[in-house]
Design a protein around this motif. Structure first.
Motif, PDB file in Angstrom:
ATOM      1  N   LEU A 396      55.208  -9.889  50.178  1.00 22.68           N
ATOM      2  CA  LEU A 396      55.346 -11.333  49.997  1.00 22.68           C
ATOM      3  C   LEU A 396      56.517 -11.656  49.090  1.00 22.68           C
ATOM      4  O   LEU A 396      57.229 -12.644  49.311  1.00 22.68           O
ATOM      5  CB  LEU A 396      54.053 -11.909  49.416  1.00 22.68           C
ATOM      6  N   ALA A 397      56.716 -10.822  48.076  1.00 18.91           N
ATOM      7  CA  ALA A 397      57.832 -11.058  47.153  1.00 18.91           C
ATOM      8  C   ALA A 397      59.163 -10.990  47.893  1.00 18.91           C
ATOM      9  O   ALA A 397      60.077 -11.791  47.641  1.00 18.91           O
ATOM     10  CB  ALA A 397      57.796 -10.036  46.016  1.00 18.91           C
ATOM     11  N   GLU A 398      59.308 -10.036  48.793  1.00 16.86           N
ATOM     12  CA  GLU A 398      60.539  -9.932  49.581  1.00 16.86           C
ATOM     13  C   GLU A 398      60.708 -11.142  50.488  1.00 16.86           C
ATOM     14  O   GLU A 398      61.825 -11.634  50.684  1.00 16.86           O
ATOM     15  CB  GLU A 398      60.511  -8.656  50.426  1.00 16.86           C
ATOM     16  N   GLU A 399      59.612 -11.623  51.043  1.00 18.12           N
ATOM     17  CA  GLU A 399      59.673 -12.783  51.932  1.00 18.12           C
ATOM     18  C   GLU A 399      60.014 -14.062  51.173  1.00 18.12           C
ATOM     19  O   GLU A 399      60.806 -14.883  51.650  1.00 18.12           O
ATOM     20  CB  GLU A 399      58.327 -12.954  52.631  1.00 18.12           C
ATOM     21  N   PHE A 400      59.434 -14.233  49.990  1.00 17.01           N
ATOM     22  CA  PHE A 400      59.613 -15.472  49.243  1.00 17.01           C
ATOM     23  C   PHE A 400      60.908 -15.502  48.439  1.00 17.01           C
ATOM     24  O   PHE A 400      61.313 -16.561  47.974  1.00 17.01           O
ATOM     25  CB  PHE A 400      58.416 -15.705  48.302  1.00 17.01           C
ATOM     26  N   ASN A 401      61.556 -14.357  48.269  1.00 12.94           N
ATOM     27  CA  ASN A 401      62.822 -14.297  47.543  1.00 12.94           C
ATOM     28  C   ASN A 401      63.968 -14.590  48.505  1.00 12.94           C
ATOM     29  O   ASN A 401      64.187 -13.841  49.457  1.00 12.94           O
ATOM     30  CB  ASN A 401      62.997 -12.902  46.922  1.00 12.94           C
ATOM     31  N   PRO A 402      64.728 -15.667  48.296  1.00 10.94           N
ATOM     32  CA  PRO A 402      65.810 -16.008  49.226  1.00 10.94           C
ATOM     33  C   PRO A 402      66.829 -14.888  49.421  1.00 10.94           C
ATOM     34  O   PRO A 402      67.438 -14.786  50.488  1.00 10.94           O
ATOM     35  CB  PRO A 402      66.458 -17.232  48.565  1.00 10.94           C
ATOM     36  N   GLU A 403      66.997 -14.041  48.400  1.00  7.69           N
ATOM     37  CA  GLU A 403      67.994 -12.973  48.508  1.00  7.69           C
ATOM     38  C   GLU A 403      67.554 -11.853  49.437  1.00  7.69           C
ATOM     39  O   GLU A 403      68.386 -11.118  49.976  1.00  7.69           O
ATOM     40  CB  GLU A 403      68.304 -12.411  47.117  1.00  7.69           C
ATOM     41  N   THR A 404      66.263 -11.700  49.637  1.00  8.71           N
ATOM     42  CA  THR A 404      65.756 -10.632  50.510  1.00  8.71           C
ATOM     43  C   THR A 404      65.037 -11.177  51.742  1.00  8.71           C
ATOM     44  O   THR A 404      64.610 -10.406  52.594  1.00  8.71           O
ATOM     45  CB  THR A 404      64.797  -9.711  49.737  1.00  8.71           C
ATOM     46  N   SER A 405      64.918 -12.489  51.829  1.00  7.32           N
ATOM     47  CA  SER A 405      64.231 -13.101  52.964  1.00  7.32           C
ATOM     48  C   SER A 405      65.055 -12.957  54.242  1.00  7.32           C
ATOM     49  O   SER A 405      66.286 -12.906  54.205  1.00  7.32           O
ATOM     50  CB  SER A 405      63.971 -14.583  52.688  1.00  7.32           C
ATOM     51  N   THR A 406      64.358 -12.903  55.370  1.00  8.43           N
ATOM     52  CA  THR A 406      65.027 -12.818  56.668  1.00  8.43           C
ATOM     53  C   THR A 406      64.847 -14.108  57.477  1.00  8.43           C
ATOM     54  O   THR A 406      65.098 -14.127  58.681  1.00  8.43           O
ATOM     55  CB  THR A 406      64.480 -11.632  57.482  1.00  8.43           C
ATOM     56  N   VAL A 407      64.443 -15.187  56.803  1.00 11.30           N
ATOM     57  CA  VAL A 407      64.173 -16.449  57.500  1.00 11.30           C
ATOM     58  C   VAL A 407      65.409 -16.944  58.240  1.00 11.30           C
ATOM     59  O   VAL A 407      65.326 -17.420  59.376  1.00 11.30           O
ATOM     60  CB  VAL A 407      63.678 -17.516  56.500  1.00 11.30           C
ATOM     61  N   ALA A 408      66.578 -16.823  57.611  1.00 13.21           N
ATOM     62  CA  ALA A 408      67.803 -17.353  58.212  1.00 13.21           C
ATOM     63  C   ALA A 408      68.109 -16.709  59.561  1.00 13.21           C
ATOM     64  O   ALA A 408      68.746 -17.327  60.419  1.00 13.21           O
ATOM     65  CB  ALA A 408      68.980 -17.151  57.255  1.00 13.21           C
ATOM     66  N   GLU A 409      67.627 -15.475  59.771  1.00 10.64           N
ATOM     67  CA  GLU A 409      67.891 -14.787  61.039  1.00 10.64           C
ATOM     68  C   GLU A 409      67.201 -15.465  62.214  1.00 10.64           C
ATOM     69  O   GLU A 409      67.591 -15.266  63.369  1.00 10.64           O
ATOM     70  CB  GLU A 409      67.432 -13.328  60.947  1.00 10.64           C
ATOM     71  N   SER A 410      66.180 -16.267  61.921  1.00 13.26           N
ATOM     72  CA  SER A 410      65.451 -16.974  62.983  1.00 13.26           C
ATOM     73  C   SER A 410      65.808 -18.454  63.033  1.00 13.26           C
ATOM     74  O   SER A 410      65.150 -19.234  63.735  1.00 13.26           O
ATOM     75  CB  SER A 410      63.937 -16.824  62.770  1.00 13.26           C
TER      76      SER A 410
END
Length: 535
Positions: A396-410
């Motif tokens: 969850l920490a990786e997901e919620f951290n903008p520096e490690t999140s992959t949200v932008a890929e979608s």
């Protein structure tokens, strides 16, 4: 000695045992699930676990039953008003199945437990978290990851449901693909199969025998003849494949011979050389599957994976997994079917014996006895060697951290909000930030206007978008207003749907069968569709 189920349970759970078998049921009955929160989605999840016979369930919640709970939670009655929500739901849920050892409700604040008594999670085999604020959720995620305890996050917001699975590592022996490949080794027949096939002389058979030649025998005969006339090569292009198929039909004596039609339809198995599936090869190539890295703390899965890796390198000639040993139904006489079945069965048993020798050697080196890995488990592993999987989930920490999140890929999905649900995921994330700051979800005050928090909530949305490198206007004002309008409402219909999905994922994780979602699932109740993401 293998564990067994009572006759009464085998009769009671007959239908589900056909799905996940005795081993899956035993794992389910050994599980102790902790549920933090007792809203509609959480209780529907528990209901779907109590009915098939989960071992123990502990519900922890510090809220008392309010009037709005009666409209969304079917496991509360009018007399429950003012009482502990956890204890009331536990009482009525336990009535569903008296074979469940424990369904208890504890009136306590989950957030305080997470902050002040973090070791409480170690009593449980899986944690379900519902209605937790963001900071407590992130801390719980870290605790579960460190303790190697699966965590499932579950929330509903009006017409939208959010589910997130968090597993440091999840290994599966019985992944049960929808269309499992056969393991007949047609293009690469093992010596015993080739010897059996060569005992067949088609020209010396009568018409009845000829119409009942097992199709694997026909295919092996045909592909071996093809390879003999083509320098050992398999059919490589469309023309050659069509020619090979015609050669199969040319062997038949009558058009109505179904066994030759079966061989023609299964010709693809003769075209493709045997290879280990990439997902399985990834498991065998993992450092944990190196026999030199196996320790006394290694799990049975990795000990078996290491043994199979050694088998592939030695007995498998660097190419073959242990044979599955099963053959499908086919047009054949009973005695010839049994003969062919025994060829595959005996080869599978020989492969399992070789894997057992590797397992015993590994166990001896780490100071454990052969009983550490039962014969039943070894057989199960070898029979499913084509389907073993390992998944490592992002935290969850990786997901919620903008520096490690992959949200932008979608982010391309934001252009089509009718069929994709990324916008709802982002709105949920922004709502969690709002809740962390105010102790409630946007516009959840029933005594105020539904748009009371619109402007501040919109600021959280825009900040979140900007942090992930997305345009601040990537989400429409209408969608932001729609989420505000929900006001954190809990609809029972959404709770039932998401509870069904959540319990299904818990069953996958607990029984170690089928592949759980990796890692985020969003349900859109307005369009009745869903999306999954790997964030």
């Amino acid at each position: 000695m293998a564990e067994t189920l009572s006759v009464d349970k085998e009769q009671k759970y007959d239908r589900q045992l056909r799905l996940w078998g005795r081993d899956g049921q035993i794992r389910l009955e050994k599980a102790h699930i902790c549920v933090l929160g007792s809203n509609a989605a959480a209780t529907e999840t528990v209901k779907n676990l109590v009915l098939p016979g989960i071992g123990k369930v502990t519900i922890i919640d510090n809220k008392n039953v309010a009037g709005r709970d009666l409209g969304s939670n079917f496991f509360l009655v009018h007399d429950s008003l003012g009482k502990s929500r956890a204890q009331e739901t536990a009482k009525y849920l336990h009535e569903l199945n008296d074979d469940v050892e424990l369904v208890e409700g504890i009136h306590a604040d989950p957030v305080q437990l997470i902050n002040n008594e973090p070791t409480f999670i170690k009593k449980y085999s899986l944690i379900v978290a519902s209605e937790l604020p963001q900071n407590a959720l992130l801390k719980l995620g870290e605790l579960c990851h460190q303790a190697h305890i699966p965590l499932l996050v579950l929330n509903i917001y009006g017409f939208v449901g959010w589910l997130r699975t968090v597993l440091p590592e999840h290994d599966i022996v019985e992944s049960k693909p929808d269309f499992p490949p056969s393991d007949l080794r047609i293009s690469d027949p093992f010596p015993e199969l080739l010897t059996y096939v060569n005992t067949w002389d088609f020209e010396k058979l009568n018409s009845t025998q000829h119409a009942h030649i097992p199709f694997p025998v026909i295919l092996v005969k045909a592909i071996e003849a093809w390879k003999a006339s083509h320098g050992g090569a398999l059919p490589a292009n469309t023309k050659e494949k069509d020619e090979f198929k015609k050669s199969i039909l040319a062997l038949s004596w009558k058009a109505e011979e179904q066994n030759f039609a079966e061989a023609h339809n299964a010709a693809l198995q003769a075209f493709i050389p045997y290879s280990i599936p990439s997902a399985v090869q990834a498991v065998l190539d993992d450092a944990k599957a190196n026999a030199d890295n196996i320790t006394a703390e290694s799990s049975p899965f990795w000990i078996l994976a290491a043994a199979v890796r050694l088998f592939v390198a030695k007995e498998g000639h660097g190419k073959f997994l242990p044979l599955m040993g099963a053959i499908p139904d086919m047009e054949a006489e009973t005695n010839t079917y049994i003969d062919l079945q025994n060829v595959y069965k005996h080869k599978a048993e020989a492969d399992q014996a070789a894997v057992r020798a590797h397992v015993n050697a590994i166990l001896t080196r780490i100071g454990k006895g052969p009983e550490t890995i039962s014969d039943d488990l070894l057989t199960l592993f070898c029979k499913n060697a084509l389907f073993i999987r390992v998944f490592r989930y992002r935290t969850l920490a990786e997901e919620f951290n903008p520096e490690t999140s992959t949200v932008a890929e979608s982010s391309w999905q934001l252009e089509d909000t009718a069929t994709n649900n990324l916008h709802w995921y982002l709105l949920i994330r922004a709502a969690l930030r709002f809740e962390q700051q105010h102790g409630r979800l946007p516009s959840s005050d029933v005594n105020a206007d539904s748009m009371q928090d619109y402007n501040e909530y919109k600021n959280h949305v825009q900040t979140l978008l900007k942090e992930h490198g997305l345009a601040e206007d990537a989400l429409s004002n209408d969608s932001i207003k729609e989420f505000c309008r929900y006001g954190g409402s809990q609809l029972h219909s959404l709770g039932a749907i998401l509870g069904g999905v959540a319990s299904q994922e818990i069953l996958k994780i607990t029984t170690k069968q089928w592949i759980p979602v990796n890692n985020t699932y969003i349900f859109n109740g307005m369009c009745s569709n869903s999306s999954s993401y790997e964030f």
